[in-house]
Scaffold this motif. Structure first.
Motif, PDB file in Angstrom:
ATOM      1  N   TYR A  82       4.502  -9.410  12.049  1.00 12.73           N
ATOM      2  CA  TYR A  82       4.104  -9.437  10.639  1.00 12.73           C
ATOM      3  C   TYR A  82       3.446  -8.115  10.276  1.00 12.73           C
ATOM      4  N   ALA A  83       3.875  -7.539   9.144  1.00  8.64           N
ATOM      5  CA  ALA A  83       3.250  -6.340   8.589  1.00  8.64           C
ATOM      6  C   ALA A  83       2.897  -6.615   7.132  1.00  8.64           C
ATOM      7  N   ASN A  84       1.769  -6.098   6.694  1.00  8.56           N
ATOM      8  CA  ASN A  84       1.355  -6.232   5.297  1.00  8.56           C
ATOM      9  C   ASN A  84       0.962  -4.845   4.799  1.00  8.56           C
ATOM     10  N   LEU A  85       1.814  -4.271   3.953  1.00  6.57           N
ATOM     11  CA  LEU A  85       1.628  -2.904   3.473  1.00  6.57           C
ATOM     12  C   LEU A  85       0.924  -2.843   2.115  1.00  6.57           C
ATOM     13  N   ALA A  86       0.578  -3.995   1.558  1.00  6.19           N
ATOM     14  CA  ALA A  86       0.005  -4.057   0.209  1.00  6.19           C
ATOM     15  C   ALA A  86      -1.377  -3.411   0.169  1.00  6.19           C
ATOM     16  N   ILE A  87      -1.654  -2.726  -0.954  1.00  5.74           N
ATOM     17  CA  ILE A  87      -2.956  -2.105  -1.177  1.00  5.74           C
ATOM     18  C   ILE A  87      -3.396  -2.393  -2.610  1.00  5.74           C
ATOM     19  N   ARG A  88      -4.600  -2.878  -2.753  1.00  3.25           N
ATOM     20  CA  ARG A  88      -5.146  -3.231  -4.064  1.00  3.25           C
ATOM     21  C   ARG A  88      -5.069  -2.048  -5.036  1.00  3.25           C
ATOM     22  N   GLY A  89      -4.830  -2.369  -6.308  1.00  2.00           N
ATOM     23  CA  GLY A  89      -4.819  -1.349  -7.344  1.00  2.00           C
ATOM     24  C   GLY A  89      -3.539  -0.564  -7.474  1.00  2.00           C
ATOM     25  N   ARG A  90      -2.572  -0.764  -6.584  1.00  2.00           N
ATOM     26  CA  ARG A  90      -1.352   0.035  -6.613  1.00  2.00           C
ATOM     27  C   ARG A  90      -0.491  -0.314  -7.824  1.00  2.00           C
ATOM     28  N   LEU A  91       0.008   0.728  -8.497  1.00  2.00           N
ATOM     29  CA  LEU A  91       0.982   0.555  -9.561  1.00  2.00           C
ATOM     30  C   LEU A  91       2.361   0.366  -8.950  1.00  2.00           C
ATOM     31  N   LEU A  92       3.317  -0.053  -9.784  1.00  4.62           N
ATOM     32  CA  LEU A  92       4.658  -0.337  -9.278  1.00  4.62           C
ATOM     33  C   LEU A  92       5.308   0.906  -8.673  1.00  4.62           C
ATOM     34  N   GLY A  93       5.171   2.067  -9.326  1.00  2.00           N
ATOM     35  CA  GLY A  93       5.796   3.285  -8.818  1.00  2.00           C
ATOM     36  C   GLY A  93       5.393   3.599  -7.391  1.00  2.00           C
ATOM     37  N   ILE A 151      -8.435   2.912   0.536  1.00  2.00           N
ATOM     38  CA  ILE A 151      -8.066   1.700   1.266  1.00  2.00           C
ATOM     39  C   ILE A 151      -6.703   1.905   1.931  1.00  2.00           C
ATOM     40  N   ALA A 152      -6.589   1.506   3.183  1.00  2.83           N
ATOM     41  CA  ALA A 152      -5.316   1.593   3.900  1.00  2.83           C
ATOM     42  C   ALA A 152      -4.684   0.211   4.006  1.00  2.83           C
ATOM     43  N   ALA A 153      -3.384   0.189   4.240  1.00  4.50           N
ATOM     44  CA  ALA A 153      -2.682  -1.084   4.433  1.00  4.50           C
ATOM     45  C   ALA A 153      -3.308  -1.847   5.595  1.00  4.50           C
ATOM     46  N   LYS A 154      -3.464  -3.144   5.437  1.00  7.02           N
ATOM     47  CA  LYS A 154      -4.182  -3.951   6.424  1.00  7.02           C
ATOM     48  C   LYS A 154      -3.392  -4.155   7.720  1.00  7.02           C
ATOM     49  N   ARG A 155      -2.045  -4.168   7.608  1.00  4.36           N
ATOM     50  CA  ARG A 155      -1.209  -4.341   8.794  1.00  4.36           C
ATOM     51  C   ARG A 155       0.010  -3.417   8.642  1.00  4.36           C
TER      52      ARG A 155
END
Length: 254
Positions: free
Chosen positions: A49-60, A243-247
Motif C-alpha cells: 500500500y502506498a499513499n501519495l496524497a498531501i493536504r492542500g494539493r490542487l488538481l494540477g 508535508i511529505a506523502a505519508k506512504r
C-alpha cells in the motif's frame, strides 16, 4: 470480486486522512484509505500500500506529481480524489481543470489497474460551502464523463446523505471526522465489492443546539478556521507546505 495486492491512493487531505488523527500512522493520520488498505491486506498475504496524497494539493500538482509516481509503482488498484481545493478558489476554469484530470486518469487506466474516482460532496446545507453548490454540480457531471470514458468506478459522494449530519465532519467543517472516514472506507469497499467488517457509524440522535450555542460555535469556527484559511489564500501558502506523502512507496501494513 478481485483481491487487490498493490493499492496506491492519490489526492489531497481527503485521502491523506486529515480529520482522523492516529499517532500510530505516518503523518499522524489514519483516514479512510488506510482503513480500506487494512481490509484489503486481510485478504492477501502479499499486499502493498502506498499513499501519495498531501493536504492542500490542487488538481494540477496531483496530476503532475502523483500520477506518474503511481504508475511507476505498478498498482492493481488506484483511488484518486482531486479538485476539491481548486473548487474553493475564487476563479476557476472547470473545463480546463477536468481536462487535465482526464489526462491523469487516462494514464492510470492504461496500466490496467482498477481506478476509483469520487464526486464532490453536496454541501448545499452549509451556509458557507453551500454557495459553491452549482460549481460542484458541474464538476461532478464532468467527472462522471471522465469515469465513463476510461472505465473508472465512481464513489458517488454527492449522493451520500448520511454526511448531512455535522458529526460526520471534523471541527473545521471541511474535513471528515473519524466517523466520516470510517463510513467512507465502507462506501469504497462496497464499490469494490470487497467483503469487510466495517460497521456504519452509530452516532445516535443528533443533539439540538440552542441558537446561542450555534452562534458561539460559528464564531469559534470563523476565528479558528475561516480566518486562517483566508489568510493562506491571500499569502499564497498551503496547509501542505513542508508535508511529505505519508506512504511514498508500496509497503506492507505493519
Amino acid at each position: 470480486m478481485h483481491d487487490f495486492t498493490r493499492y496506491v491512493a492519490l489526492g489531497d487531505s481527503f485521502t491523506e486522512g486529515v480529520g482522523d488523527p492516529d499517532p500510530r500512522h505516518p503523518n499522524g493520520l489514519r483516514g479512510w484509505a488506510d482503513r480500506v488498505a487494512e481490509q484489503l491486506a486481510a485478504r492477501s498475504a502479499h499486499f502493498g500500500y502506498a499513499n501519495l496524497a498531501i493536504r492542500g494539493r490542487l488538481l494540477g500538482p496531483i496530476v503532475d506529481e502523483q500520477v506518474d509516481a503511481a504508475v511507476a509503482l505498478e498498482p492493481d488498484l488506484v483511488t484518486v480524489y482531486a479538485g476539491g481545493n481548486d473548487l474553493m478558489r475564487p476563479k476557476l476554469d472547470i473545463d480546463a481543470m477536468v481536462a487535465q484530470y482526464d489526462t491523469g486518469i487516462a494514464k492510470l487506466a492504461a496500466t490496467g489497474a482498477r481506478v476509483l474516482m469520487f464526486t464532490a460532496y453536496d454541501a448545499g446545507w452549509s451556509p458557507v460551502f453551500g454557495k459553491l453548490r452549482g460549481r460542484l454540480a458541474i464538476y461532478n457531471e464532468l467527472v462522471r464523463e471522465v469515469a465513463d470514458r476510461h472505465g473508472a468506478a465512481l464513489v458517488d459522494f454527492w449522493r451520500f446523505d448520511e454526511y448531512d449530519d455535522a458529526r460526520m465532519w471534523d471541527w473545521d467543517r471541511l474535513h471528515m471526522s473519524v466517523a466520516g472516514h470510517e463510513n467512507m472506507a465502507l462506501r469504497v469497499l462496497e464499490v469494490l465489492g470487497t467483503p469487510h467488517d466495517i460497521a456504519p457509524p452509530d452516532l445516535g440522535p443528533a443533539p439540538a443546539l440552542a441558537k446561542s450555542e450555534q452562534r458561539r460555535a460559528d464564531l469559534l469556527w470563523t476565528k479558528d478556521f475561516l480566518v486562517p484559511w483566508i489568510g493562506r489564500r491571500v499569502r499564497g501558502t498551503s496547509s501542505g507546505d513542508g508535508i511529505a506523502a505519508k506512504r511514498p512507496t508500496l509497503e506492507p501494513l505493519r
